[in-house]
Design a protein around this motif. Structure first.
Motif, PDB file in Angstrom:
ATOM      1  N   TYR A 169     -15.555  26.959  -3.328  1.00 45.80           N
ATOM      2  CA  TYR A 169     -14.655  27.381  -2.258  1.00 45.80           C
ATOM      3  C   TYR A 169     -14.542  28.903  -2.275  1.00 45.80           C
ATOM      4  O   TYR A 169     -14.245  29.499  -3.315  1.00 45.80           O
ATOM      5  CB  TYR A 169     -13.292  26.727  -2.500  1.00 45.80           C
ATOM      6  N   GLN A 183     -11.473  40.232   2.063  1.00 49.31           N
ATOM      7  CA  GLN A 183     -10.724  38.972   2.057  1.00 49.31           C
ATOM      8  C   GLN A 183     -11.006  38.238   3.363  1.00 49.31           C
ATOM      9  O   GLN A 183     -10.780  38.788   4.442  1.00 49.31           O
ATOM     10  CB  GLN A 183      -9.222  39.261   1.929  1.00 49.31           C
ATOM     11  N   LEU A 184     -11.513  37.030   3.300  1.00 51.66           N
ATOM     12  CA  LEU A 184     -11.864  36.271   4.499  1.00 51.66           C
ATOM     13  C   LEU A 184     -10.609  35.766   5.209  1.00 51.66           C
ATOM     14  O   LEU A 184      -9.672  35.297   4.562  1.00 51.66           O
ATOM     15  CB  LEU A 184     -12.747  35.079   4.127  1.00 51.66           C
ATOM     16  N   PRO A 185     -10.583  35.834   6.543  1.00 52.92           N
ATOM     17  CA  PRO A 185      -9.430  35.314   7.274  1.00 52.92           C
ATOM     18  C   PRO A 185      -9.309  33.786   7.148  1.00 52.92           C
ATOM     19  O   PRO A 185      -8.207  33.246   7.151  1.00 52.92           O
ATOM     20  CB  PRO A 185      -9.673  35.729   8.716  1.00 52.92           C
ATOM     21  N   GLU A 186     -10.460  33.112   7.033  1.00 54.74           N
ATOM     22  CA  GLU A 186     -10.469  31.658   6.833  1.00 54.74           C
ATOM     23  C   GLU A 186     -11.441  31.320   5.710  1.00 54.74           C
ATOM     24  O   GLU A 186     -12.635  31.609   5.825  1.00 54.74           O
ATOM     25  CB  GLU A 186     -10.921  30.945   8.113  1.00 54.74           C
ATOM     26  N   PRO A 187     -10.953  30.741   4.632  1.00 55.96           N
ATOM     27  CA  PRO A 187     -11.843  30.365   3.526  1.00 55.96           C
ATOM     28  C   PRO A 187     -12.863  29.305   3.965  1.00 55.96           C
ATOM     29  O   PRO A 187     -12.642  28.583   4.929  1.00 55.96           O
ATOM     30  CB  PRO A 187     -10.891  29.791   2.485  1.00 55.96           C
ATOM     31  N   TYR A 188     -13.957  29.256   3.242  1.00 56.66           N
ATOM     32  CA  TYR A 188     -14.975  28.248   3.521  1.00 56.66           C
ATOM     33  C   TYR A 188     -15.548  27.756   2.196  1.00 56.66           C
ATOM     34  O   TYR A 188     -15.394  28.387   1.164  1.00 56.66           O
ATOM     35  CB  TYR A 188     -16.087  28.816   4.417  1.00 56.66           C
ATOM     36  N   THR A 207     -12.882  32.487  -0.798  1.00 58.61           N
ATOM     37  CA  THR A 207     -11.783  33.122  -0.074  1.00 58.61           C
ATOM     38  C   THR A 207     -12.067  34.605   0.177  1.00 58.61           C
ATOM     39  O   THR A 207     -11.293  35.283   0.834  1.00 58.61           O
ATOM     40  CB  THR A 207     -10.468  32.998  -0.858  1.00 58.61           C
ATOM     41  N   TYR A 208     -13.181  35.103  -0.373  1.00 55.96           N
ATOM     42  CA  TYR A 208     -13.538  36.517  -0.207  1.00 55.96           C
ATOM     43  C   TYR A 208     -15.048  36.692  -0.317  1.00 55.96           C
ATOM     44  O   TYR A 208     -15.763  35.792  -0.745  1.00 55.96           O
ATOM     45  CB  TYR A 208     -12.847  37.379  -1.263  1.00 55.96           C
TER      46      TYR A 208
END
Length: 43
Positions: free
Chosen positions: A25, A14-19, A27-28
């Motif tokens: 988009y 799980q990414l700390p900040e989505p991109y 999120t992981y």
């Protein structure tokens, strides 16, 4: 050489900040690791 066993290891982070990128988009991040073993013990 014959394959005797295949193991899969699904990975998920799980990414700390989505991109966002060209595919949308995010999120992981995820992927699979594979371990393939032969009857002679090679992996």
């Amino acid at each position: 050489m014959q394959v005797s066993h295949i193991e899969t290891f699904p990975l998920f982070y799980q990414l700390p900040e989505p991109y966002g990128d060209a595919n949308g988009y995010k999120t992981y991040r995820s992927c699979y690791l594979l371990c393939i073993r032969t009857q002679s013990g090679i992996s």
